[in-house]
Design a protein around this motif. Structure first.
Motif, PDB file in Angstrom:
ATOM      1  N   ALA A  46       0.863  -1.184   0.000  1.00 37.97           N
ATOM      2  CA  ALA A  46       0.000   0.000   0.000  1.00 37.97           C
ATOM      3  C   ALA A  46       0.898   1.231   0.000  1.00 37.97           C
ATOM      4  CB  ALA A  46      -0.906   0.002   1.223  1.00 37.97           C
ATOM      5  N   ARG A  47       0.510   2.228  -0.761  1.00 37.72           N
ATOM      6  CA  ARG A  47       1.322   3.447  -0.854  1.00 37.72           C
ATOM      7  C   ARG A  47       0.406   4.658  -0.828  1.00 37.72           C
ATOM      8  NH1 ARG A  47       6.377   5.533  -2.585  1.00 37.72           N
ATOM      9  NH2 ARG A  47       6.188   7.209  -4.107  1.00 37.72           N
ATOM     10  N   GLU A  48       0.798   5.620  -0.041  1.00 37.06           N
ATOM     11  CA  GLU A  48       0.075   6.888   0.049  1.00 37.06           C
ATOM     12  C   GLU A  48       1.073   8.018  -0.166  1.00 37.06           C
ATOM     13  OE1 GLU A  48      -1.834   9.369   3.656  1.00 37.06           O
ATOM     14  OE2 GLU A  48      -2.572   7.311   3.443  1.00 37.06           O
ATOM     15  N   VAL A  49       0.752   8.929  -1.075  1.00 31.69           N
ATOM     16  CA  VAL A  49       1.643  10.036  -1.385  1.00 31.69           C
ATOM     17  C   VAL A  49       0.896  11.345  -1.189  1.00 31.69           C
ATOM     18  CG1 VAL A  49       3.041  11.158  -3.177  1.00 31.69           C
ATOM     19  CG2 VAL A  49       2.958   8.660  -3.040  1.00 31.69           C
ATOM     20  N   THR A  50       1.534  12.246  -0.477  1.00 28.20           N
ATOM     21  CA  THR A  50       1.017  13.599  -0.323  1.00 28.20           C
ATOM     22  C   THR A  50       2.007  14.541  -0.988  1.00 28.20           C
ATOM     23  OG1 THR A  50       0.015  13.025   1.801  1.00 28.20           O
ATOM     24  CG2 THR A  50       0.325  15.375   1.340  1.00 28.20           C
ATOM     25  N   GLU A  51       1.518  15.305  -1.967  1.00 27.60           N
ATOM     26  CA  GLU A  51       2.376  16.295  -2.608  1.00 27.60           C
ATOM     27  C   GLU A  51       2.453  17.538  -1.738  1.00 27.60           C
ATOM     28  OE1 GLU A  51       1.447  17.217  -6.671  1.00 27.60           O
ATOM     29  OE2 GLU A  51       1.912  15.187  -7.346  1.00 27.60           O
ATOM     30  N   THR A  52       3.655  18.068  -1.611  1.00 23.63           N
ATOM     31  CA  THR A  52       3.888  19.334  -0.939  1.00 23.63           C
ATOM     32  C   THR A  52       4.388  20.303  -2.009  1.00 23.63           C
ATOM     33  OG1 THR A  52       6.173  18.756  -0.403  1.00 23.63           O
ATOM     34  CG2 THR A  52       4.482  18.140   1.210  1.00 23.63           C
ATOM     35  N   PRO A  53       4.418  21.591  -1.741  1.00 24.59           N
ATOM     36  CA  PRO A  53       4.895  22.522  -2.775  1.00 24.59           C
ATOM     37  C   PRO A  53       6.317  22.213  -3.255  1.00 24.59           C
ATOM     38  CG  PRO A  53       3.795  23.731  -1.035  1.00 24.59           C
ATOM     39  CD  PRO A  53       3.914  22.299  -0.561  1.00 24.59           C
ATOM     40  N   ASP A  54       7.143  21.648  -2.379  1.00 24.22           N
ATOM     41  CA  ASP A  54       8.535  21.396  -2.752  1.00 24.22           C
ATOM     42  C   ASP A  54       8.884  19.916  -2.901  1.00 24.22           C
ATOM     43  OD1 ASP A  54       8.403  20.755  -0.055  1.00 24.22           O
ATOM     44  OD2 ASP A  54      10.148  21.956   0.520  1.00 24.22           O
ATOM     45  N   GLY A  55       7.867  19.023  -2.892  1.00 23.62           N
ATOM     46  CA  GLY A  55       8.161  17.596  -3.044  1.00 23.62           C
ATOM     47  C   GLY A  55       7.017  16.703  -2.660  1.00 23.62           C
ATOM     48  N   ILE A  56       7.342  15.598  -1.970  1.00 23.79           N
ATOM     49  CA  ILE A  56       6.326  14.618  -1.568  1.00 23.79           C
ATOM     50  C   ILE A  56       6.649  14.038  -0.198  1.00 23.79           C
ATOM     51  CG2 ILE A  56       5.715  13.922  -3.938  1.00 23.79           C
ATOM     52  CD1 ILE A  56       7.386  11.335  -3.431  1.00 23.79           C
ATOM     53  N   ILE A  57       5.607  13.511   0.410  1.00 25.83           N
ATOM     54  CA  ILE A  57       5.734  12.637   1.574  1.00 25.83           C
ATOM     55  C   ILE A  57       5.059  11.343   1.162  1.00 25.83           C
ATOM     56  CG2 ILE A  57       5.150  12.264   4.000  1.00 25.83           C
ATOM     57  CD1 ILE A  57       4.880  15.378   4.189  1.00 25.83           C
ATOM     58  N   ALA A  58       5.824  10.272   1.099  1.00 28.23           N
ATOM     59  CA  ALA A  58       5.308   8.987   0.627  1.00 28.23           C
ATOM     60  C   ALA A  58       5.453   7.933   1.720  1.00 28.23           C
ATOM     61  CB  ALA A  58       6.062   8.536  -0.620  1.00 28.23           C
ATOM     62  N   THR A  59       4.360   7.247   1.985  1.00 30.08           N
ATOM     63  CA  THR A  59       4.380   6.149   2.949  1.00 30.08           C
ATOM     64  C   THR A  59       4.054   4.873   2.190  1.00 30.08           C
ATOM     65  OG1 THR A  59       3.644   7.664   4.672  1.00 30.08           O
ATOM     66  CG2 THR A  59       3.451   5.311   5.136  1.00 30.08           C
ATOM     67  N   THR A  60       4.957   3.912   2.277  1.00 36.21           N
ATOM     68  CA  THR A  60       4.809   2.645   1.567  1.00 36.21           C
ATOM     69  C   THR A  60       4.895   1.535   2.608  1.00 36.21           C
ATOM     70  OG1 THR A  60       5.940   3.672  -0.308  1.00 36.21           O
ATOM     71  CG2 THR A  60       5.656   1.275  -0.367  1.00 36.21           C
ATOM     72  N   ARG A  61       3.861   0.662   2.600  1.00 33.82           N
ATOM     73  CA  ARG A  61       3.741  -0.348   3.655  1.00 33.82           C
ATOM     74  C   ARG A  61       3.266  -1.675   3.103  1.00 33.82           C
ATOM     75  NH1 ARG A  61       0.859   3.928   7.630  1.00 33.82           N
ATOM     76  NH2 ARG A  61       2.629   4.162   9.009  1.00 33.82           N
ATOM     77  N   SER A  62       3.491  -2.716   3.926  1.00 33.66           N
ATOM     78  CA  SER A  62       2.940  -4.030   3.639  1.00 33.66           C
ATOM     79  C   SER A  62       2.637  -4.733   4.959  1.00 33.66           C
ATOM     80  CB  SER A  62       3.917  -4.883   2.831  1.00 33.66           C
ATOM     81  OG  SER A  62       3.383  -6.178   2.614  1.00 33.66           O
TER      82      SER A  62
END
Length: 169
Positions: A46-62
């Motif tokens: 499972a992967r969740e990505v939040t875009e920020t103005p200067d990049g991303i915060i990505a959480t990848t799990r299993s």
């Protein structure tokens, strides 16, 4: 996870490990094996990505402990590759670019019991566009596995290409 390059219709093969000696070639083979394993088990990720103005915060799990451990290992390895300029998927525009811009990408990895949280950012607005695109590409790999990974990843229209000798619009 995916098939070898010779079985990928749109893949171009390049001499991975060439000119870097046996240790680099072995590292590349291990990284490739880990990537292919993750692609093979993409439905367990499972992967969740939040875009920020200067990049991303990505959480990848299993929920699978072995896959979670491999996610952690892969994230750390890719960060090391970025720091050392050891590109991969050089045939893929999004990957060629992210490695060409590695000195402008700040990456923080938080190891989680079931995966990782990665913060990627840049002070360069052009590179932030690239980070957003790269985040979407990786999410596509998680969603579609080897079928998606067999294809080139497009660069956003707003991104000014830097890989190669000079910027190309």
């Amino acid at each position: 996870m995916s098939q070898p390059a010779e079985h990928m219709p749109n893949a171009r093969r390049h001499g991975h490990g060439k000119g870097h000696g046996p240790a680099h070639a072995a590292r590349h083979q291990q990284d490739q094996h880990d990537f292919h394993t993750l692609l093979k088990h993409h439905a367990q990720i499972a992967r969740e990505v939040t875009e920020t103005p200067d990049g991303i915060i990505a959480t990848t799990r299993s929920h699978d402990p072995q896959i979670a451990a491999l996610i952690r290992k892969h994230a750390v390895s890719m960060h090391e590759r970025m720091e050392k300029g050891l590109g991969l998927r050089n045939w893929d525009p999004a990957f060629a670019e992210i490695f060409a811009q590695a000195d402008k990408v700040e990456m923080q990895i938080e190891l989680l019991p079931d995966g990782v949280r990665v913060i990627e950012r840049s002070d360069d607005p052009n590179v932030a566009i690239l980070i957003h695109a790269h985040g979407a590409v990786v999410s596509g790999f998680v969603e579609g596995g080897a079928k998606v990974a067999a294809h080139e990843s497009p660069l956003p229209d707003a991104y000014i290409r830097m890989a190669g000798s000079s910027p190309v619009g």
